[in-house]
Design an enzyme around this catalytic site. Structure first.
Site, short mmCIF file in Angstrom:
data_model
loop_
_atom_site.label_atom_id
_atom_site.label_comp_id
_atom_site.label_asym_id
_atom_site.label_seq_id
_atom_site.Cartn_x
_atom_site.Cartn_y
_atom_site.Cartn_z
N ASP A 333 2.57 -5.24 -11.29
CA ASP A 333 2.42 -3.90 -11.51
C ASP A 333 2.60 -3.73 -12.90
O ASP A 333 2.24 -2.57 -13.56
CB ASP A 333 3.76 -3.74 -10.69
CG ASP A 333 4.47 -2.70 -9.90
OD1 ASP A 333 3.25 -2.74 -9.36
OD2 ASP A 333 4.91 -3.17 -9.22
N TYR A 417 7.21 2.38 -5.01
CA TYR A 417 8.48 1.55 -5.50
C TYR A 417 9.13 2.02 -6.87
O TYR A 417 8.69 2.75 -7.46
CB TYR A 417 8.45 -0.12 -6.02
CG TYR A 417 8.75 -0.78 -4.71
CD1 TYR A 417 10.45 -1.05 -4.51
CD2 TYR A 417 7.51 -0.71 -4.00
CE1 TYR A 417 10.81 -1.41 -3.21
CE2 TYR A 417 8.55 -1.98 -3.27
CZ TYR A 417 10.01 -2.60 -2.67
OH TYR A 417 10.45 -3.10 -2.67
#
Length: 699
Positions: A333, A417
């Protein structure tokens, strides 16, 4: 990573470009500097060449120059001049030509500009991801596949673009793998509907040079690799997380965090973007950039140096489903997108409580313009329970101090998320780095009656695959200076002997690590790693001053060592990597993780086997979660909390929190329910006038 010098660089400034305004060498780039840097890069090309900027960020000064500057600054001495530079990563738009440039902002010139080699791809950005969503949903072929599902009229289909990943099969070009969902078709006006409760089996692949769908994958939804043509979809009930759709509890009373005299910390603005934080003997600088988000520099306690730089370096989330295309799901990420660009505006919710100070940031758009991001960091204090306590049971007198913590927090949203990330300081000279994982698990379709060992069914027709979260925290120590060493300490039983006849003795022993490499915790021996300064000893016991690392054990990456997952996530196979410092070695998974191949991250650096004894070393501390999904993780998962701690060892001459004022009812304003203190009978001896010893009972 191969590079190619592609153009000469001008040595004079541009007409019409704002002159550089002096900033602290560690302050993030200002709006003017970002605009200036992009204009200097654009000047290398004809005006009709359109550039797509991935990152325009501070090129931190070489450490050899910055350390003397900080020492002079700390001691009030004359400081040397350090030129400001920007690092720029950019594409020639609608091509695969990724470039890096170093811009001397002080000298108004481009110092280097290179095109990077094959299999090196830049991160995604907000504008690009929105474009990919649009291309996927407007494609005629995708629409034809969706039509086969015979969805109710008015149903909204959603596209979640994922970085394509790597498997070595026709993956040289830069692509996105899109996973499709739909909102609750029975409530189409609810824009916040949890679309992860309605995964579809259609997955378009978008090429980022041609900007079109080049393939439509169909997702396996059974227990094997087989796929089925889309067919009329059975509509399942929704599963919403929005409080508006819940029957909320009515017995929860308010709990207010009130600081009537304000906060105990002080934040000093340094220029347009620099900040210095001071709190309870702590001093540090807060930076913020596109990839790492929050970066701390020059961390000191009571004016003693502890850390030169701290930041979250990398993270990877590899998934367990071995079937195409899920086998490529391994989200990096930070490298694939960036903790900075994904940061939340924290003022919009109750992300922080008490007397809060918010920090803004300035990053760049894909057009090279400044992007002002408000309230991306919050700084606040929190009560952390009892700091230390002792009750003299003979007198009933209790000495008690509550622990106060300073929190420097940011929150990122990565599609489904959320990660709540915080540096936490306490009054005993300790630092924690904490991650809370929440949000919504990544979901995929599953047929009725199917169970698989690589995931859990969390809703009818919805599978949440198991996955790991592995983080890498980069720590550049400066324990009373920059010449440090790494040791590990273990506890071992003493053999039975005349000296240890009962077999109960044990010793604690230290082992010096003299070469760079990857190292692991051993809980059977309580193996603990320490950073020491061999030239400074504790004045009381003569031991070397140190900070120890409390890193929780975690299951290392489960993917095969020869898999692309393991090759790319170079940090995911050891608890700690130790390397000798080199400028620019910041990212444990390598500078560019998008569809990467590995070979330019921390494992490669550690394999140099450099000497790391009493020198400038760097540590990468890994920690993680094995997320075996459960139904309680849906529709939104409770926070999973994990942290790494750094604690002083023989650094102080006593408990450094002894001078914290004791807790009292007047200070804390708690509601007193029980007034009687702890007091139990005791026996003591007293020495009399003539030296006699006698016992007396105290009731």
């Amino acid at each position: 990573m191969s590079t190619e010098q592609v153009s000469s660089v001008p040595s004079v400034g541009l007409v019409g470009v704002a002159k550089h305004v002096s900033s602290h060498p560690l302050s993030p780039l200002t709006s003017a500097e970002i605009s200036n840097a992009s204009k200097l890069v654009q000047s290398l090309y004809p005006r009709n060449v359109n550039l797509q900027y991935k990152s325009i960020t501070l090129q931190e000064p070489e450490k050899a120059h910055l350390v003397p500057f900080l020492n002079a600054e700390r001691n009030g001495l004359k400081k040397s001049t350090i030129e400001r530079r920007a690092f720029v990563a950019y594409y020639i738009r609608n091509t695969d030509k990724l470039h890096e440039a170093i811009i001397n902002l002080s000298g108004q010139k481009v110092e280097s500009n290179v095109r990077l080699g094959p299999n090196t791809h830049g991160p995604g950005d907000a504008e690009e991801i929105l474009l990919v969503e649009k291309i996927a949903l407007q494609d005629k072929g995708v629409q034809a596949e969706i039509a086969k599902l015979q969805l109710p009229e008015g149903t909204s289909v959603i596209s979640d673009p994922w970085i394509y990943g790597s498997d070595g099969i026709n993956d040289e070009q830069r692509m996105y793998q899109c996973f499709l969902y739909m909102r609750d078709p029975n409530n189409p006006s609810n824009l916040d509907s949890n679309h992860y409760a309605f995964p579809l089996t259609i997955s378009p692949v978008v090429d980022t040079v041609k900007w079109k769908v080049i393939r439509i994958d169909l997702l396996p939804s059974g227990s094997d690799h087989s796929v089925k043509e889309p067919r009329p979809l059975k509509i399942q009930p929704p599963n919403e997380y929005d409080p508006a759709y819940q029957q909320l509890r009515t017995d929860l009373k308010p709990l207010n965090v009130v600081q009537p005299k304000g906060a105990s910390f002080k934040i000093t603005q340094v220029g347009e973007t620099g900040r210095v934080v001071e709190w309870q003997k702590w001093f540090f600088r807060v930076g913020f950039n596109q990839r790492e988000g929050v970066v701390l520099h020059d961390v000191r306690y009571d004016n003693r140096s502890i850390f030169y730089r701290m930041s979250l370096s990398d993270m990877v989330i590899p998934y367990a489903d071995p079937r195409h295309p899920f086998h490529k799901k391994a989200a990096f990420d930070l490298g694939d997108a960036g903790a900075g660009v994904m940061a939340n505006n924290l003022k919009l919710g109750c992300d922080c409580l008490g007397s809060i100070h918010y920090l803004d940031a300035v990053l760049n758009t894909d057009k090279g313009e400044p992007w002002h991001m408000e309230n991306v960091v919050c700084v606040h204090e929190q009560d952390a329970g009892i700091g230390w306590k002792h009750t003299n049971y003979r007198t009933g007198k209790a000495a008690i101090v509550r622990s106060r913590e300073l929190v420097v927090q940011s929150i990122i949203t990565v599609a489904n998320y959320e990660y709540i990330m915080a540096f936490i300081f306490n009054q005993a000279g300790e630092i924690k780095y904490e991650v809370r994982a929440t949000g919504i698990v990544s979901t995929q379709p599953v047929d009725d009656g199917v169970e698989v060992p690589w995931g859990t069914i969390v809703h009818p027709g919805v599978l949440a695959a198991h996955h790991q979260h592995i983080f890498s925290l980069r720590v550049d120590p400066a324990i009373d200076g920059h010449s440090n060493r790494l040791i590990y300490e273990e506890a071992h039983p003493m053999p039975r002997s005349n000296f240890n006849p009962h077999g109960v003795g044990y010793t604690v022993e230290e082992t010096l690590i003299d070469r760079s490499g990857g190292f692991d915790i051993n809980t059977d021996h309580n193996r603990t790693f320490k950073i020491q300064n061999s030239s400074v000893r504790n004045p009381v016991n003569g031991k070397l001053v140190a900070y120890k690392i409390h890193a929780p054990p975690f299951q290392k990456m489960l993917a095969d060592p020869d898999s692309f997952h393991s090759k790319r996530a170079e940090f995911a196979d050891h608890n700690i990597y130790a390397t000798k410092y080199r400028d620019g070695e910041l990212y444990a998974g390598g500078k560019y993780t998008n569809q990467s191949r590995g070979g330019d991250g921390v494992r490669s650096w550690a394999n140099r086997k450099d000497g790391i004894t009493d020198t400038d070393l760097v540590l990468f501390v890994q920690f993680g979660l094995q997320h075996a999904t459960r139904i309680e993780d849906f529709p939104v998962m409770p926070c999973e909390i994990i942290h790494v701690a750094f604690k002083p060892v023989n650094f102080f001459d006593k408990n450094p929190a002894l001078d914290v004022p004791p807790s009292s009812q007047e200070f804390n304003r708690s509601t007193l329910l029980e007034a009687e203190g702890h007091h139990q009978p005791s026996v003591e001896t007293k020495v009399g006038e003539k030296g006699e010893v006698c016992c007396s009972s105290k009731l």
